[in-house]
Design a protein around this motif. Structure first.
Motif, PDB file in Angstrom:
ATOM      1  N   ALA A 348      20.327 -50.064-108.473  1.00 59.69           N
ATOM      2  CA  ALA A 348      19.756 -51.493-107.946  1.00 59.69           C
ATOM      3  C   ALA A 348      18.526 -50.890-107.142  1.00 59.69           C
ATOM      4  CB  ALA A 348      20.945 -51.996-106.777  1.00 59.69           C
ATOM      5  N   ALA A 349      17.710 -50.557-107.891  1.00 61.21           N
ATOM      6  CA  ALA A 349      16.320 -49.849-107.183  1.00 61.21           C
ATOM      7  C   ALA A 349      15.166 -50.874-107.346  1.00 61.21           C
ATOM      8  CB  ALA A 349      16.061 -48.269-107.947  1.00 61.21           C
ATOM      9  N   ASP A 350      15.448 -51.884-107.013  1.00 59.25           N
ATOM     10  CA  ASP A 350      14.041 -52.988-107.140  1.00 59.25           C
ATOM     11  C   ASP A 350      13.187 -52.648-105.868  1.00 59.25           C
ATOM     12  OD1 ASP A 350      15.185 -55.213-108.870  1.00 59.25           O
ATOM     13  OD2 ASP A 350      16.917 -54.811-107.641  1.00 59.25           O
ATOM     14  N   ALA A 351      13.399 -52.048-104.778  1.00 57.97           N
ATOM     15  CA  ALA A 351      12.663 -51.651-103.905  1.00 57.97           C
ATOM     16  C   ALA A 351      11.923 -50.322-104.185  1.00 57.97           C
ATOM     17  CB  ALA A 351      13.366 -51.536-102.622  1.00 57.97           C
ATOM     18  N   GLU A 352      12.509 -49.387-104.893  1.00 56.05           N
ATOM     19  CA  GLU A 352      11.943 -48.102-105.206  1.00 56.05           C
ATOM     20  C   GLU A 352      11.174 -47.990-106.576  1.00 56.05           C
ATOM     21  OE1 GLU A 352      15.352 -48.015-102.217  1.00 56.05           O
ATOM     22  OE2 GLU A 352      15.133 -48.796-104.127  1.00 56.05           O
ATOM     23  N   ILE A 353      11.315 -48.918-107.465  1.00 57.74           N
ATOM     24  CA  ILE A 353      11.002 -48.695-108.735  1.00 57.74           C
ATOM     25  C   ILE A 353       9.424 -48.588-109.030  1.00 57.74           C
ATOM     26  CG2 ILE A 353      10.756 -51.193-109.291  1.00 57.74           C
ATOM     27  CD1 ILE A 353      11.857 -48.367-111.890  1.00 57.74           C
ATOM     28  N   ASP A 354       8.586 -49.221-108.059  1.00 59.51           N
ATOM     29  CA  ASP A 354       7.390 -49.120-108.247  1.00 59.51           C
ATOM     30  C   ASP A 354       6.660 -48.377-106.954  1.00 59.51           C
ATOM     31  OD1 ASP A 354       6.881 -50.714-110.362  1.00 59.51           O
ATOM     32  OD2 ASP A 354       7.284 -52.536-109.131  1.00 59.51           O
ATOM     33  N   ARG A 355       7.620 -47.887-106.122  1.00 57.67           N
ATOM     34  CA  ARG A 355       6.917 -47.045-105.052  1.00 57.67           C
ATOM     35  C   ARG A 355       6.088 -45.490-105.739  1.00 57.67           C
ATOM     36  NH1 ARG A 355      11.084 -45.731-100.449  1.00 57.67           N
ATOM     37  NH2 ARG A 355       9.325 -44.825 -99.655  1.00 57.67           N
ATOM     38  N   PRO A 356       5.249 -44.882-105.066  1.00 61.20           N
ATOM     39  CA  PRO A 356       4.652 -43.821-105.486  1.00 61.20           C
ATOM     40  C   PRO A 356       5.606 -42.824-105.391  1.00 61.20           C
ATOM     41  CG  PRO A 356       3.145 -44.990-103.998  1.00 61.20           C
ATOM     42  CD  PRO A 356       4.562 -45.541-103.899  1.00 61.20           C
ATOM     43  N   ALA A 357       5.661 -41.757-106.301  1.00 61.03           N
ATOM     44  CA  ALA A 357       6.498 -40.729-106.274  1.00 61.03           C
ATOM     45  C   ALA A 357       6.650 -39.775-105.109  1.00 61.03           C
ATOM     46  CB  ALA A 357       6.269 -39.839-107.633  1.00 61.03           C
ATOM     47  N   ALA A 358       5.343 -39.689-104.483  1.00 62.66           N
ATOM     48  CA  ALA A 358       5.425 -38.886-103.272  1.00 62.66           C
ATOM     49  C   ALA A 358       6.110 -39.370-102.132  1.00 62.66           C
ATOM     50  CB  ALA A 358       4.074 -38.601-102.934  1.00 62.66           C
ATOM     51  N   GLU A 359       6.366 -40.666-102.004  1.00 62.57           N
ATOM     52  CA  GLU A 359       6.882 -41.505-101.136  1.00 62.57           C
ATOM     53  C   GLU A 359       8.475 -41.302-101.210  1.00 62.57           C
ATOM     54  OE1 GLU A 359       5.968 -45.690-100.635  1.00 62.57           O
ATOM     55  OE2 GLU A 359       3.531 -45.276-100.219  1.00 62.57           O
ATOM     56  N   LEU A 360       8.925 -41.516-102.691  1.00 62.73           N
ATOM     57  CA  LEU A 360      10.276 -41.396-102.926  1.00 62.73           C
ATOM     58  C   LEU A 360      10.734 -40.027-102.571  1.00 62.73           C
ATOM     59  CD1 LEU A 360      10.206 -43.298-106.371  1.00 62.73           C
ATOM     60  CD2 LEU A 360      11.377 -44.173-104.108  1.00 62.73           C
ATOM     61  N   VAL A 361       9.807 -39.005-103.132  1.00 59.48           N
ATOM     62  CA  VAL A 361      10.336 -37.517-102.537  1.00 59.48           C
ATOM     63  C   VAL A 361      10.609 -37.367-101.228  1.00 59.48           C
ATOM     64  CG1 VAL A 361       9.666 -35.188-103.013  1.00 59.48           C
ATOM     65  CG2 VAL A 361       9.565 -36.793-104.919  1.00 59.48           C
ATOM     66  N   ALA A 362       9.554 -37.912-100.320  1.00 54.05           N
ATOM     67  CA  ALA A 362       9.650 -37.616 -98.853  1.00 54.05           C
ATOM     68  C   ALA A 362      10.759 -38.403 -98.329  1.00 54.05           C
ATOM     69  CB  ALA A 362       8.217 -38.048 -98.273  1.00 54.05           C
ATOM     70  N   THR A 363      11.033 -39.837 -98.813  1.00 53.31           N
ATOM     71  CA  THR A 363      12.286 -40.398 -98.184  1.00 53.31           C
ATOM     72  C   THR A 363      13.596 -39.624 -98.503  1.00 53.31           C
ATOM     73  OG1 THR A 363      10.967 -42.676 -98.604  1.00 53.31           O
ATOM     74  CG2 THR A 363      13.352 -42.378 -98.500  1.00 53.31           C
ATOM     75  N   GLN A 364      13.840 -39.137 -99.855  1.00 52.67           N
ATOM     76  CA  GLN A 364      14.925 -38.347-100.268  1.00 52.67           C
ATOM     77  C   GLN A 364      14.962 -37.152 -99.543  1.00 52.67           C
ATOM     78  OE1 GLN A 364      17.609 -40.048-101.308  1.00 52.67           O
ATOM     79  NE2 GLN A 364      16.076 -41.795-101.533  1.00 52.67           N
ATOM     80  N   ARG A 365      13.959 -36.140 -99.179  1.00 48.92           N
ATOM     81  CA  ARG A 365      13.998 -35.167 -98.648  1.00 48.92           C
ATOM     82  C   ARG A 365      14.491 -35.198 -97.355  1.00 48.92           C
ATOM     83  NH1 ARG A 365       9.034 -30.961 -99.480  1.00 48.92           N
ATOM     84  NH2 ARG A 365      10.596 -29.615 -98.082  1.00 48.92           N
ATOM     85  N   ARG A 366      14.041 -36.331 -96.449  1.00 49.05           N
ATOM     86  CA  ARG A 366      14.571 -36.555 -95.208  1.00 49.05           C
ATOM     87  C   ARG A 366      16.011 -37.111 -95.349  1.00 49.05           C
ATOM     88  NH1 ARG A 366       9.275 -39.001 -94.854  1.00 49.05           N
ATOM     89  NH2 ARG A 366      10.370 -41.174 -95.365  1.00 49.05           N
ATOM     90  N   ALA A 367      16.372 -37.818 -96.287  1.00 51.92           N
ATOM     91  CA  ALA A 367      17.953 -38.210 -96.457  1.00 51.92           C
ATOM     92  C   ALA A 367      18.676 -36.835 -96.521  1.00 51.92           C
ATOM     93  CB  ALA A 367      17.865 -39.145 -97.484  1.00 51.92           C
ATOM     94  N   LEU A 368      18.310 -36.186 -97.448  1.00 53.94           N
ATOM     95  CA  LEU A 368      19.177 -35.091 -97.796  1.00 53.94           C
ATOM     96  C   LEU A 368      19.176 -33.911 -96.564  1.00 53.94           C
ATOM     97  CD1 LEU A 368      18.853 -34.132-101.435  1.00 53.94           C
ATOM     98  CD2 LEU A 368      20.228 -35.867-100.392  1.00 53.94           C
ATOM     99  N   ALA A 369      18.117 -33.889 -95.900  1.00 55.81           N
ATOM    100  CA  ALA A 369      18.248 -33.174 -94.559  1.00 55.81           C
ATOM    101  C   ALA A 369      19.152 -33.516 -93.646  1.00 55.81           C
ATOM    102  CB  ALA A 369      16.837 -33.103 -94.181  1.00 55.81           C
ATOM    103  N   ASP A 370      19.224 -35.081 -93.630  1.00 58.22           N
ATOM    104  CA  ASP A 370      20.159 -35.495 -92.627  1.00 58.22           C
ATOM    105  C   ASP A 370      21.637 -35.430 -93.196  1.00 58.22           C
ATOM    106  OD1 ASP A 370      18.296 -36.667 -91.054  1.00 58.22           O
ATOM    107  OD2 ASP A 370      18.040 -38.477 -91.786  1.00 58.22           O
ATOM    108  N   LEU A 371      21.963 -35.320 -94.374  1.00 59.62           N
ATOM    109  CA  LEU A 371      23.248 -34.995 -94.962  1.00 59.62           C
ATOM    110  C   LEU A 371      23.489 -33.785 -95.200  1.00 59.62           C
ATOM    111  CD1 LEU A 371      22.903 -37.927 -97.731  1.00 59.62           C
ATOM    112  CD2 LEU A 371      24.277 -38.064 -95.694  1.00 59.62           C
TER     113      LEU A 371
END
Length: 458
Positions: A348-371
Motif C-alpha cells: 500500500a505504498a502510495d506515499a512511497e512509490i515516487d519518493r527518492p531512493a535516498a529518502e526511502l533508504v534513510a527512513t528505513q535505516r532509522r526504522a530498523l535502528a529503532d527496531l
C-alpha cells in the motif's frame, strides 16, 4: 499451430499470451490435454512479476513474495516445476511482531483445531489492551460467518465492518492491518470486505494450518522461470520470449495473433496479461466492458534493501507496527558470512512509490535502528530500492463487478490473471487458479467447436 504471415488460422493449437504464473499454469494445463501450445512472453524470461535481477554479485527479487499453506494450486505448481525444495513452509504459523522500544511479541498458533488454534495468540497479544483482545476474538467469530462470495459483501468496506464490530483504531493498526495490508495491498479502511473475509477465513480461521507462511529460499527466477521453461520444453510447448503481442483478430475458424515481425494462427487464445494490457488487446466483440477494467486501478509495493556489514538480528522474518517498516525479511545468501541483507517490504505504498531512493533508504535505516538496536551502529555496505508501481489491482469495495470471468463473448478467447474473477485476492494463488480455469474453459470450448470449423471450411 504457428505459421508465417498468410498461414490459415485453425491450426489445431492454442496461443498463450503472457508468461507469468497464470500463463505458465495455463500452458501446462493445455499441454497436459494434448494440445499444441505456443507461449508468447514480451520479456526475455518467464515469471511475470515474480522475477529477479543481478546486482553486485547478488541475485535480487523485485518483490518479497510469500505464500500460505492453503495456497494449494500454487504449491501444486511448484511440485510440478520440481522446485518445492526451494521454499520453506513454517511448521506452524509464527510471526514476531515488532513495536519500537519493545521486545518482539510472537504471534503463533497452538496445536488445536480451528478456530481455537488462534485463541491463545489473541488472548495474549500484548500490543493491544485486554478489552481489545476480547473484542478481536468476537470479531473473528463474526468474520467466520461472512460469505466472501455474496455479491453484497464485496460492496462493503472491511474497515467499516471492523468498526461496527468493536475494533478500535489501535487494534486495526496493530492487529488487523498486519494481515490486510500485506495480503490485499490496501489498508482495512480501503479494502473489500469480501476479499478480506477470503484472506482471514481461508488463511486463518477455517483450518488450523492454513495460515502457515511459506517463503522462497532461492531467487524467484530460479523458483519459477527457469523451472517452468524446463517443464514446458519437456511438454513440447513452444516458448517464444521477447515476443510482444500487438493485436488479436478473430477469424471464422480461429484467431490471428500479431507479434513483432509477423503473426501466428491459433484455434484458441489465452490472454494472460495485466488488465491494462488485456484491455488494449482484447477484440471489442469479445469483452464490450473491457473499458471498465481500468477501474480496477493499481496499488504499488516498494522494497528497500539494506546490506549491513554485520548481522543486526537473528529473525528471518518479522512484522512491524507503529513504524515506517512493515514486513522485514532476511535475504542473506549462504555465502554472506557475517553480512546481513535485510529487505523491508512496504505494501500500500502510495506515499512511497515516487519518493527518492535516498529518502526511502534513510527512513528505513532509522526504522530498523529503532527496531534492532544493533543496527544503530552497524555500517550499511549497500542500499537500494525496488519499486512495483502496479504490483496488484486496487482491492477496494466494489471491484468484483469489474473482474471478468475467464470466458469472453468470443468462444476460443479466454482471460487469465490474478485480476480476473477468481474470488481470491491478487496473489500467486489467484494467478495460478486463473490460468487453470482459463485452460479448462478454452479446452471445453475447443472440444465443442469442431463441427463449426468444418462448416466454416466448406
Amino acid at each position: 499451430m504457428t505459421g508465417p504471415v498468410g498461414a490459415s488460422p485453425g491450426g489445431g493449437g492454442v496461443c498463450v499470451v503472457g508468461g507469468g504464473l497464470a500463463g505458465i499454469a495455463a500452458a501446462i494445463r493445455l499441454a497436459d490435454r494434448g494440445l499444441p501450445v505456443t507461449l508468447l512472453e514480451s520479456r526475455a524470461e518467464l515469471g511475470g512479476a515474480t522475477y529477479s535481477f543481478r546486482r553486485d554479485g547478488l541475485t535480487v527479487d523485485t518483490g518479497q513474495h510469500v505464500f500460505l499453506r492453503c495456497y494449494h494450486a500454487y504449491r501444486d505448481l511448484l511440485d510440478r516445476l520440481g522446485t518445492t525444495a526451494g521454499t520453506q513452509v513454517q511448521r506452524r504459523f509464527e510471526v514476531p511482531v515488532l513495536l519500537p522500544g519493545r521486545a518482539p511479541h510472537v504471534l503463533t498458533r497452538r496445536r488445536l483445531p480451528a478456530p481455537a488454534h488462534l485463541l491463545p495468540a489473541l488472548a495474549g497479544y500484548r500490543l493491544i489492551s485486554p478489552a481489545e483482545r476480547l473484542a478481536a476474538v468476537r470479531a473473528c467469530a463474526a468474520l467466520r460467518r461472512v460469505d466472501p462470495d455474496a455479491p453484497a459483501t464485496d460492496g462493503q468496506c472491511f474497515g467499516d465492518w471492523l468498526a461496527a464490530h468493536g475494533q478500535s483504531p489501535r487494534s486495526v493498526r496493530r492487529l488487523w492491518d498486519l494481515i490486510t495490508v500485506a495480503a490485499l495491498n490496501v489498508p482495512s479502511t480501503q479494502a473489500s470486505l469480501a476479499l478480506a473475509a477470503r484472506v482471514f477465513r481461508t488463511g486463518l480461521l477455517e483450518a488450523a494450518d492454513a495460515g502457515d507462511i511459506g517463503r522462497p529460499l532461492v531467487p524467484l527466477t530460479e523458483l519459477h522461470a527457469v523451472a517452468a521453461r524446463r517443464v514446458l520444453d519437456r511438454l513440447g510447448v513452444r516458448v517464444r520470449p521477447r515476443s510482444r503481442v500487438r493485436w488479436i483478430h478473430p477469424e471464422p475458424a480461429g484467431f490471428r495473433v500479431g507479434v513483432d515481425g509477423g503473426e501466428l494462427a491459433a484455434d484458441g487464445v489465452v490472454l494472460a496479461v495485466p488488465h491494462p494490457v488485456a484491455a488494449a488487446l482484447v477484440p471489442p466483440a469479445a469483452a464490450p466492458a473491457a473499458g471498465d477494467w481500468a477501474r480496477l486501478g493499481a496499488a504499488p509495493i516498494v522494497n528497500v534493501h539494506l546490506r549491513y556489514a554485520h548481522r543486526v538480528t537473528r529473525l528471518t522474518m518479522a512484522a512491524a507496527v507503529e513504524s515506517p517498516a512493515q514486513w522485514i525479511f532476511d535475504r542473506s545468501g549462504p555465502d554472506a558470512g557475517d553480512e546481513q541483507h535485510l529487505v523491508v517490504s512496504i505494501s500500500a505504498a502510495d506515499a512511497e512509490i515516487d519518493r527518492p531512493a535516498a529518502e526511502l533508504v534513510a527512513t528505513q535505516r532509522r526504522a530498523l535502528a529503532d527496531l534492532f538496536p544493533a543496527a544503530r551502529h552497524t555500517p550499511v555496505r549497500d542500499a537500494f530500492v525496488t519499486r512495483e508501481p502496479r504490483a496488484t489491482f486496487r482491492q477496494n469495495p466494489g471491484t468484483r463487478a469489474y473482474r471478468p470471468a475467464a470466458g469472453t463473448r468470443l468462444p476460443g478467447l479466454v482471460l487469465a490473471g490474478a485480476w480476473t474473477d477468481t474470488g481470491w485476492p491478487d496473489t500467486m494463488e489467484g494467478a495460478v487458479r486463473s490460468g487453470q480455469v482459463a485452460a479448462d474453459t478454452l479446452a471445453h470450448q475447443l472440444v465443442s467447436r469442431p463441427r463449426h470449423h468444418t462448416e466454416a471450411a466448406r
